[in-house]
Write a protein that holds these residues in place. Structure first.
Motif, short mmCIF file in Angstrom:
data_model
loop_
_atom_site.label_atom_id
_atom_site.label_comp_id
_atom_site.label_asym_id
_atom_site.label_seq_id
_atom_site.Cartn_x
_atom_site.Cartn_y
_atom_site.Cartn_z
N GLN A 186 0.82 -1.20 0.00
CA GLN A 186 0.00 0.00 0.00
C GLN A 186 0.86 1.26 0.00
OE1 GLN A 186 -3.38 0.41 0.04
NE2 GLN A 186 -3.82 -1.77 -0.17
N ILE A 187 1.93 1.26 0.80
CA ILE A 187 2.81 2.43 0.84
C ILE A 187 3.50 2.61 -0.51
CG2 ILE A 187 4.92 3.36 1.88
CD1 ILE A 187 2.49 3.68 3.64
N LYS A 188 3.93 1.53 -1.12
CA LYS A 188 4.62 1.62 -2.41
C LYS A 188 3.72 2.20 -3.49
CE LYS A 188 7.19 -1.14 -5.78
NZ LYS A 188 7.70 -2.49 -6.14
N SER A 189 2.43 1.85 -3.47
CA SER A 189 1.52 2.31 -4.51
C SER A 189 0.94 3.70 -4.22
CB SER A 189 0.37 1.31 -4.68
OG SER A 189 -0.35 1.18 -3.46
N ALA A 190 0.72 4.04 -2.94
CA ALA A 190 0.06 5.31 -2.60
C ALA A 190 1.01 6.38 -2.08
CB ALA A 190 -1.03 5.05 -1.55
N TRP A 191 2.13 5.98 -1.49
CA TRP A 191 3.04 6.97 -0.89
C TRP A 191 4.47 6.47 -1.03
CZ3 TRP A 191 2.51 9.00 4.85
CH2 TRP A 191 3.23 10.19 4.96
N PRO A 192 4.98 6.26 -2.25
CA PRO A 192 6.30 5.67 -2.40
C PRO A 192 7.43 6.57 -1.93
CG PRO A 192 5.47 6.39 -4.52
CD PRO A 192 4.34 6.55 -3.54
N ASP A 193 7.20 7.91 -1.98
CA ASP A 193 8.28 8.82 -1.57
C ASP A 193 8.14 9.21 -0.10
OD1 ASP A 193 5.94 10.16 -2.01
OD2 ASP A 193 6.87 11.94 -2.87
N LEU A 194 7.71 8.26 0.74
CA LEU A 194 7.54 8.51 2.17
C LEU A 194 8.81 9.05 2.81
CD1 LEU A 194 6.05 8.08 4.94
CD2 LEU A 194 6.93 5.73 4.90
N PHE A 195 9.95 8.47 2.46
CA PHE A 195 11.22 8.86 3.06
C PHE A 195 11.94 9.95 2.27
CE2 PHE A 195 11.18 4.29 4.63
CZ PHE A 195 10.75 4.64 5.89
N ARG A 196 11.40 10.37 1.15
CA ARG A 196 12.13 11.28 0.28
C ARG A 196 11.83 12.73 0.65
NH1 ARG A 196 16.10 8.22 -1.88
NH2 ARG A 196 15.28 6.09 -1.92
N ASN A 197 12.87 13.44 1.03
CA ASN A 197 12.76 14.86 1.38
C ASN A 197 14.08 15.53 1.03
OD1 ASN A 197 14.49 13.96 3.48
ND2 ASN A 197 12.72 13.58 4.81
N GLU A 198 14.37 16.65 1.70
CA GLU A 198 15.62 17.36 1.37
C GLU A 198 16.85 16.52 1.70
OE1 GLU A 198 15.60 21.10 3.30
OE2 GLU A 198 13.92 21.89 2.14
N GLN A 199 16.78 15.72 2.78
CA GLN A 199 17.92 14.87 3.13
C GLN A 199 18.01 13.65 2.23
OE1 GLN A 199 15.76 16.04 5.40
NE2 GLN A 199 16.99 17.41 6.67
N ASN A 200 16.88 13.13 1.79
CA ASN A 200 16.83 11.92 0.97
C ASN A 200 16.16 12.25 -0.36
OD1 ASN A 200 17.95 10.26 3.03
ND2 ASN A 200 15.96 10.16 4.01
N ARG A 201 16.91 12.77 -1.29
CA ARG A 201 16.35 13.17 -2.58
C ARG A 201 16.16 11.96 -3.49
NH1 ARG A 201 16.45 18.63 -3.06
NH2 ARG A 201 17.81 19.79 -1.63
N LEU A 202 15.27 12.12 -4.43
CA LEU A 202 15.03 11.06 -5.40
C LEU A 202 16.26 10.87 -6.28
CD1 LEU A 202 11.40 11.98 -6.51
CD2 LEU A 202 12.10 10.21 -4.90
N SER A 203 16.65 9.64 -6.46
CA SER A 203 17.83 9.32 -7.27
C SER A 203 17.41 8.62 -8.55
CB SER A 203 18.79 8.44 -6.47
OG SER A 203 18.14 7.25 -6.07
N HIS A 204 18.34 8.53 -9.48
CA HIS A 204 18.06 7.88 -10.76
C HIS A 204 17.79 6.38 -10.52
CE1 HIS A 204 18.20 7.02 -15.00
NE2 HIS A 204 19.11 6.07 -14.78
N GLY A 205 16.72 5.90 -11.11
CA GLY A 205 16.37 4.50 -10.93
C GLY A 205 15.72 4.20 -9.61
N TRP A 206 15.23 5.25 -8.93
CA TRP A 206 14.65 5.04 -7.60
C TRP A 206 13.42 4.12 -7.63
CZ3 TRP A 206 9.81 7.51 -6.47
CH2 TRP A 206 9.34 7.27 -5.19
N GLN A 207 12.57 4.27 -8.67
CA GLN A 207 11.35 3.47 -8.70
C GLN A 207 11.65 1.98 -8.76
OE1 GLN A 207 12.12 6.00 -10.65
NE2 GLN A 207 10.47 7.53 -10.67
N THR A 208 12.68 1.59 -9.51
CA THR A 208 12.98 0.17 -9.65
C THR A 208 13.72 -0.40 -8.44
OG1 THR A 208 15.05 0.69 -10.80
CG2 THR A 208 13.08 0.38 -12.15
N SER A 209 14.29 0.48 -7.62
CA SER A 209 15.03 -0.01 -6.45
C SER A 209 14.28 0.25 -5.15
CB SER A 209 16.41 0.69 -6.39
OG SER A 209 16.26 2.09 -6.24
#
Length: 460
Positions: A186-209
């Motif tokens: 449920q978290i992966k489908s509705a809120w995948p960027d739960l941990f992603r913020n200024e300290q943890n930015r989205l990286s290349h290939g983030w969805q597959t990892s």
């Protein structure tokens, strides 16, 4: 904003956009973020008793039986001293790290020792004590992910994710049993960027990892710190979880749990102390300091234990104050008088190592004590021809004496002196030995103390 659906609002954290109350009243009820199948189980898995582990760790720390390894982690030997066999080494390392981060314990000579805040923790009601542990966990500078050297670190900052888990994820966790795999899905489908913020930015290939990074970290938080803190409880060997009353309160969506004061101990005529309530961990820790346990509920006061307490630096007034603190009704005046009489009969003797500086005449000793080139540190006169100095000051004093023109003999100071590199090599070799060997553990402890003392002197 132009439609009136959002309006600027000032908060302690700065200006934010908020939905006006009249608009919020017209909105439909929000669907829950986590919609999972409800499971029915007979009983929850055995949970770790945080207070019991805190009491055992506090007693071991008071006895100096929690050594730290050179990288600051808890030694594996501590696990053999914990009576609860179901506790994992990761949990003990995590709990000790929380105590150190909060200042409830401090590291001295490569050992964990109690500090004053620990007594304040033990006096608190259960939920407030657990809140202090949670606060220490949130503020700690270390990463619990690194407590296990075999675990691959995720590609994000674990420390920045703690507050997100407690304040943003836990409020959405159901109070009914649900599968951990369903929660992650449920978290992966509705809120995948739960941990992603200024300290943890989205990286290349983030969805597959996501499963290997964010999902792995979230699973670890659920089965690790959240379960260790008592925020969630598990069932079916960790397959299903649910939020607890403590978790609802720590997440800010429920009132504090009702506190149940523990029962005090009672002092008998034979100076035995009976503590029927094992939840009174403050009394258990204090009795560990001043009495000898006869069984799980009875501790014995004696002249020998008074002498041992005084030898560890406790005064007789502090001893009597502890007896008054943990027992009810208060002890009689003649009982306290007897305890004070036991303390007055103790002959205190302090033994301190010294290095003697000996000269052939009193005049030479007098000259070097006044020689500015020697710069003699704090010393003690012993007779006419001897001066005693701290062993740690001896190498520097010998060097200054030679530079001042004195002939110095230091042959008796040389035996059993290893360099820092030699001690590091010895410590590394000892770690390869069998940890069940008491001789190996004692030697490891001695080498760690030598290295800690040298490092403290060099940084002083």
């Amino acid at each position: 904003y132009l439609m009136g659906l959002l309006w600027p609002h000032s908060s302690p954290h700065g200006d934010v956009w908020a939905i006006p109350a009249e608009i919020d009243a017209c909105l439909p009820e929000l669907r829950p973020l986590i919609e999972t199948s409800v499971y029915a189980i007979d009983a929850a898995d055995a949970a770790i008793d945080v207070d019991e582990m805190l009491c055992q760790v506090a007693c071991l720390a008071y006895d100096g039986r929690i050594p730290l390894q050179h990288h600051g982690k808890v030694s594996q030997v501590v696990m053999h001293r914990i009576t609860e066999s179901t506790v994992s080494p990761s949990y003990i390392r995590w709990l000790v790290a929380c105590l150190l981060a909060a200042g409830a314990c401090v590291a001295e000579q490569n050992h964990v020792v109690p500090a004053q805040p620990l007594l304040s923790w033990l006096e608190m009601p259960d939920h407030l004590r657990h809140q202090e542990i949670a606060r220490a966990w949130l503020q700690a500078a270390w990463s619990e992910w690194e407590l296990d050297p075999k675990r691959r670190p995720p590609a994000l900052d674990v420390r920045a994710a703690r507050r997100t888990v407690l304040h943003e994820f836990v409020p959405h966790l159901p109070d009914t049993w649900c599968a951990v795999d369903d929660v992650l899905m449920q978290i992966k489908s509705a809120w995948p960027d739960l941990f992603r913020n200024e300290q943890n930015r989205l990286s290349h290939g983030w969805q597959t990892s996501w499963d290997e990074n964010d999902g792995q970290l979230l699973r670890f938080f659920i089965s690790g710190p959240l379960a260790w803190l008592g925020i969630v409880e598990s069932g079916h060997d960790g397959v299903v979880v649910r939020r607890t009353a403590l978790g609802r309160w720590l997440a800010g969506i429920a009132t504090p749990p009702m506190a149940h004061p523990p029962q005090p101990a009672s002092l008998e005529a034979d100076y035995s102390v009976v503590l029927p309530d094992q939840r009174n961990i403050l009394a258990r820790f204090q009795l560990h300091r001043i009495a000898t346990w006869q069984d799980t509920v009875t501790a014995q006061l004696s002249p020998q234990r008074v002498a041992q307490a005084l030898a560890k630096g406790m005064t007789i007034n502090e001893y009597c104050a502890i007896v008054q603190q943990v027992t009810w009704p208060p002890p009689a005046d003649d009982t306290l008088a007897t305890i004070r009489r036991w303390g007055s009969a103790v002959n205190a003797v302090e033994m301190t190592p010294l290095v003697l500086i000996h000269a052939s005449s009193h005049a030479i000793v007098q000259d070097l004590s006044n020689d500015r080139r020697v710069h003699l540190p704090t010393h003690t006169w012993i007779g006419d021809n001897h001066i005693g100095i701290d062993p740690a000051d001896a190498p520097a004093v010998a060097r200054r004496l030679r530079m001042a023109g004195y002939v110095v003999e230091t042959a008796r100071l040389r035996p059993a002196a290893f360099s820092d590199d030699e001690l590091a090599l010895i410590e590394s070799a000892l770690q390869q030995l069998d940890t069940q060997s008491e001789a190996a553990r004692q030697l490891q402890l001695r080498v760690a103390q030598l290295r800690s003392t040298r490092q403290r002197k060099s940084h002083g």
